[in-house]
Design a protein around this motif. Structure first.
Motif, PDB file in Angstrom:
ATOM      1  N   THR A  47       0.884  -1.260   0.007  1.00 34.04           N
ATOM      2  CA  THR A  47      -0.189   0.007   0.068  1.00 34.04           C
ATOM      3  C   THR A  47       0.770   1.132   0.167  1.00 34.04           C
ATOM      4  O   THR A  47       1.808   1.333   0.909  1.00 34.04           O
ATOM      5  N   ALA A  48       0.695   2.029  -0.989  1.00 36.84           N
ATOM      6  CA  ALA A  48       1.524   3.151  -1.053  1.00 36.84           C
ATOM      7  C   ALA A  48       0.911   4.560  -1.530  1.00 36.84           C
ATOM      8  O   ALA A  48      -0.164   4.516  -2.247  1.00 36.84           O
ATOM      9  N   GLU A  49       1.273   5.691  -1.194  1.00 33.83           N
ATOM     10  CA  GLU A  49       0.910   6.739  -1.481  1.00 33.83           C
ATOM     11  C   GLU A  49       1.462   7.314  -2.797  1.00 33.83           C
ATOM     12  O   GLU A  49       2.801   7.238  -2.733  1.00 33.83           O
ATOM     13  N   VAL A  50       0.921   7.358  -3.980  1.00 36.87           N
ATOM     14  CA  VAL A  50       1.464   7.822  -5.143  1.00 36.87           C
ATOM     15  C   VAL A  50       0.955   9.293  -5.544  1.00 36.87           C
ATOM     16  O   VAL A  50      -0.106   9.669  -5.682  1.00 36.87           O
ATOM     17  N   SER A  51       2.105   9.931  -5.735  1.00 40.47           N
ATOM     18  CA  SER A  51       1.999  11.001  -6.281  1.00 40.47           C
ATOM     19  C   SER A  51       2.628  11.456  -7.792  1.00 40.47           C
ATOM     20  O   SER A  51       3.523  10.890  -7.883  1.00 40.47           O
ATOM     21  N   GLY A  52       1.967  12.423  -8.257  1.00 36.18           N
ATOM     22  CA  GLY A  52       2.631  12.859  -9.686  1.00 36.18           C
ATOM     23  C   GLY A  52       1.941  13.953 -10.439  1.00 36.18           C
ATOM     24  O   GLY A  52       0.782  14.531  -9.838  1.00 36.18           O
ATOM     25  N   THR A  53       1.721  13.941 -11.769  1.00 39.86           N
ATOM     26  CA  THR A  53       1.219  14.689 -12.501  1.00 39.86           C
ATOM     27  C   THR A  53      -0.183  14.255 -12.920  1.00 39.86           C
ATOM     28  O   THR A  53      -0.453  14.478 -14.189  1.00 39.86           O
ATOM     29  N   PHE A  54      -1.026  13.474 -12.389  1.00 38.53           N
ATOM     30  CA  PHE A  54      -2.151  12.953 -12.715  1.00 38.53           C
ATOM     31  C   PHE A  54      -3.275  13.584 -11.809  1.00 38.53           C
ATOM     32  O   PHE A  54      -3.063  14.082 -10.801  1.00 38.53           O
ATOM     33  N   PRO A  55      -4.649  14.075 -12.418  1.00 39.72           N
ATOM     34  CA  PRO A  55      -5.663  14.170 -11.670  1.00 39.72           C
ATOM     35  C   PRO A  55      -5.701  13.313 -10.287  1.00 39.72           C
ATOM     36  O   PRO A  55      -5.617  12.298 -10.506  1.00 39.72           O
ATOM     37  N   GLY A  56      -6.025  14.110  -9.266  1.00 39.63           N
ATOM     38  CA  GLY A  56      -6.438  13.398  -8.066  1.00 39.63           C
ATOM     39  C   GLY A  56      -5.091  12.990  -7.257  1.00 39.63           C
ATOM     40  O   GLY A  56      -5.265  12.459  -6.198  1.00 39.63           O
ATOM     41  N   SER A  57      -4.071  13.558  -7.595  1.00 42.40           N
ATOM     42  CA  SER A  57      -2.791  13.300  -6.794  1.00 42.40           C
ATOM     43  C   SER A  57      -2.707  14.170  -5.520  1.00 42.40           C
ATOM     44  O   SER A  57      -2.943  15.320  -5.590  1.00 42.40           O
ATOM     45  N   PRO A  58      -2.109  13.600  -4.591  1.00 49.44           N
ATOM     46  CA  PRO A  58      -1.695  12.129  -4.456  1.00 49.44           C
ATOM     47  C   PRO A  58      -2.862  11.042  -4.018  1.00 49.44           C
ATOM     48  O   PRO A  58      -4.007  11.441  -3.834  1.00 49.44           O
ATOM     49  N   ILE A  59      -2.733   9.834  -4.551  1.00 51.42           N
ATOM     50  CA  ILE A  59      -3.615   8.824  -4.189  1.00 51.42           C
ATOM     51  C   ILE A  59      -3.082   7.854  -3.616  1.00 51.42           C
ATOM     52  O   ILE A  59      -1.944   7.347  -3.646  1.00 51.42           O
ATOM     53  N   VAL A  60      -3.678   6.898  -2.685  1.00 47.61           N
ATOM     54  CA  VAL A  60      -3.326   5.569  -1.991  1.00 47.61           C
ATOM     55  C   VAL A  60      -3.807   4.540  -3.052  1.00 47.61           C
ATOM     56  O   VAL A  60      -4.659   4.368  -3.182  1.00 47.61           O
ATOM     57  N   LEU A  61      -2.701   3.848  -3.434  1.00 41.94           N
ATOM     58  CA  LEU A  61      -2.942   2.529  -4.281  1.00 41.94           C
ATOM     59  C   LEU A  61      -2.459   1.433  -3.851  1.00 41.94           C
ATOM     60  O   LEU A  61      -1.471   1.365  -2.755  1.00 41.94           O
ATOM     61  N   LYS A  62      -2.971   0.162  -4.143  1.00 40.99           N
ATOM     62  CA  LYS A  62      -2.528  -1.125  -3.588  1.00 40.99           C
ATOM     63  C   LYS A  62      -1.805  -1.810  -4.639  1.00 40.99           C
ATOM     64  O   LYS A  62      -2.424  -1.991  -5.691  1.00 40.99           O
ATOM     65  N   PHE A  63      -0.671  -2.371  -4.704  1.00 45.54           N
ATOM     66  CA  PHE A  63       0.110  -2.891  -5.535  1.00 45.54           C
ATOM     67  C   PHE A  63       0.078  -4.494  -5.008  1.00 45.54           C
ATOM     68  O   PHE A  63       0.764  -4.738  -4.329  1.00 45.54           O
ATOM     69  N   HIS A  64      -0.721  -5.314  -5.798  1.00 41.29           N
ATOM     70  CA  HIS A  64      -0.857  -6.695  -5.563  1.00 41.29           C
ATOM     71  C   HIS A  64       0.350  -7.388  -6.211  1.00 41.29           C
ATOM     72  O   HIS A  64       0.190  -7.464  -7.431  1.00 41.29           O
ATOM     73  N   LEU A  65       1.128  -8.146  -5.619  1.00 38.10           N
ATOM     74  CA  LEU A  65       2.288  -8.575  -5.913  1.00 38.10           C
ATOM     75  C   LEU A  65       2.368 -10.000  -5.915  1.00 38.10           C
ATOM     76  O   LEU A  65       2.085 -10.733  -5.003  1.00 38.10           O
ATOM     77  N   GLY A  66       2.385 -10.818  -7.115  1.00 42.37           N
ATOM     78  CA  GLY A  66       2.688 -12.199  -7.172  1.00 42.37           C
ATOM     79  C   GLY A  66       4.011 -12.603  -7.070  1.00 42.37           C
ATOM     80  O   GLY A  66       4.644 -12.155  -8.021  1.00 42.37           O
ATOM     81  N   LEU A  67       4.611 -13.263  -6.274  1.00 39.49           N
ATOM     82  CA  LEU A  67       5.877 -13.683  -6.258  1.00 39.49           C
ATOM     83  C   LEU A  67       6.499 -14.911  -6.625  1.00 39.49           C
ATOM     84  O   LEU A  67       5.594 -15.862  -6.296  1.00 39.49           O
ATOM     85  N   LYS A  68       7.478 -14.968  -7.585  1.00 35.17           N
ATOM     86  CA  LYS A  68       8.147 -16.337  -8.028  1.00 35.17           C
ATOM     87  C   LYS A  68       9.780 -16.175  -7.909  1.00 35.17           C
ATOM     88  O   LYS A  68      10.154 -15.321  -9.019  1.00 35.17           O
ATOM     89  N   ASP A  69      10.339 -17.210  -7.539  1.00 32.38           N
ATOM     90  CA  ASP A  69      11.788 -17.265  -7.681  1.00 32.38           C
ATOM     91  C   ASP A  69      12.505 -15.817  -7.375  1.00 32.38           C
ATOM     92  O   ASP A  69      13.398 -15.473  -8.076  1.00 32.38           O
ATOM     93  N   GLY A  70      12.023 -15.231  -6.308  1.00 31.66           N
ATOM     94  CA  GLY A  70      12.712 -13.926  -5.856  1.00 31.66           C
ATOM     95  C   GLY A  70      12.220 -12.557  -6.970  1.00 31.66           C
ATOM     96  O   GLY A  70      13.069 -11.620  -6.634  1.00 31.66           O
ATOM     97  N   LEU A  71      11.665 -12.767  -7.764  1.00 30.33           N
ATOM     98  CA  LEU A  71      11.146 -11.792  -8.622  1.00 30.33           C
ATOM     99  C   LEU A  71       9.561 -11.676  -8.658  1.00 30.33           C
ATOM    100  O   LEU A  71       8.624 -12.428  -7.992  1.00 30.33           O
ATOM    101  N   ILE A  72       8.979 -10.616  -9.256  1.00 29.27           N
ATOM    102  CA  ILE A  72       7.691 -10.301  -9.314  1.00 29.27           C
ATOM    103  C   ILE A  72       7.244 -10.916 -10.450  1.00 29.27           C
ATOM    104  O   ILE A  72       7.542 -10.676 -11.599  1.00 29.27           O
ATOM    105  N   ASP A  73       6.131 -11.831 -10.400  1.00 24.69           N
ATOM    106  CA  ASP A  73       5.637 -12.545 -11.439  1.00 24.69           C
ATOM    107  C   ASP A  73       4.333 -12.026 -11.910  1.00 24.69           C
ATOM    108  O   ASP A  73       3.839 -12.474 -12.996  1.00 24.69           O
ATOM    109  N   SER A  74       3.582 -11.142 -11.223  1.00 28.29           N
ATOM    110  CA  SER A  74       2.530 -10.669 -11.588  1.00 28.29           C
ATOM    111  C   SER A  74       2.083  -9.331 -10.660  1.00 28.29           C
ATOM    112  O   SER A  74       2.751  -9.290  -9.585  1.00 28.29           O
ATOM    113  N   LEU A  75       1.738  -8.166 -11.240  1.00 29.45           N
ATOM    114  CA  LEU A  75       1.361  -7.023 -10.371  1.00 29.45           C
ATOM    115  C   LEU A  75      -0.006  -6.500 -10.881  1.00 29.45           C
ATOM    116  O   LEU A  75      -0.224  -6.603 -12.195  1.00 29.45           O
ATOM    117  N   ASN A  76      -1.023  -6.335 -10.130  1.00 31.62           N
ATOM    118  CA  ASN A  76      -2.216  -5.593 -10.097  1.00 31.62           C
ATOM    119  C   ASN A  76      -2.326  -4.401  -9.361  1.00 31.62           C
ATOM    120  O   ASN A  76      -2.514  -4.477  -8.236  1.00 31.62           O
TER     121      ASN A  76
END
Length: 107
Positions: free
Chosen positions: A75-104
């Motif tokens: 869960t991270a606060e994301v800020s930038g040059t987009f409408p509604g910044s900053p926003i809290v987003l969730k990065f759902h990570l699928g992990l495999k062999d020490g790396l990220i296999d999926s991100l939603n």
């Protein structure tokens, strides 16, 4: 906030706009779902994050990280040059062999 090494690298490469290093956080067949689109493999992920970085200049500030088995949620606060910044987003990570296999990314 202390994060696992891979997640810390994921955040650092996002915040420094290092799209090549960002893509190296993923497996060769990784899948990213973001804004209704799907990006598969390191080349597509690199292209997607390069375009997103140019367009949004977003940076993330980790707020919380939970991991269970082969899944993690950043869960991270994301800020930038987009409408509604900053926003809290969730990065759902699928992990495999020490790396990220999926991100939603969700709100």
């Amino acid at each position: 906030m202390e994060l696992p090494q891979l997640v810390a690298k994921f955040v650092e490469t996002q915040n420094t706009y290092n799209s090549g290093a960002y893509a190296e956080c993923f497996t060769g067949n990784a899948i990213v779902h973001n804004e209704g689109k799907t990006h598969t493999g390191k080349a597509e992920i690199r292209q997607w994050i390069e375009e997103a970085n140019q367009k949004y200049k977003s940076v993330m500030k980790p707020l919380r990280y939970e991991e269970s088995g082969s899944n993690g949620v950043l869960t991270a606060e994301v800020s930038g040059t987009f409408p509604g910044s900053p926003i809290v987003l969730k990065f759902h990570l699928g992990l495999k062999d020490g790396l990220i296999d999926s991100l939603n990314v969700t709100e």
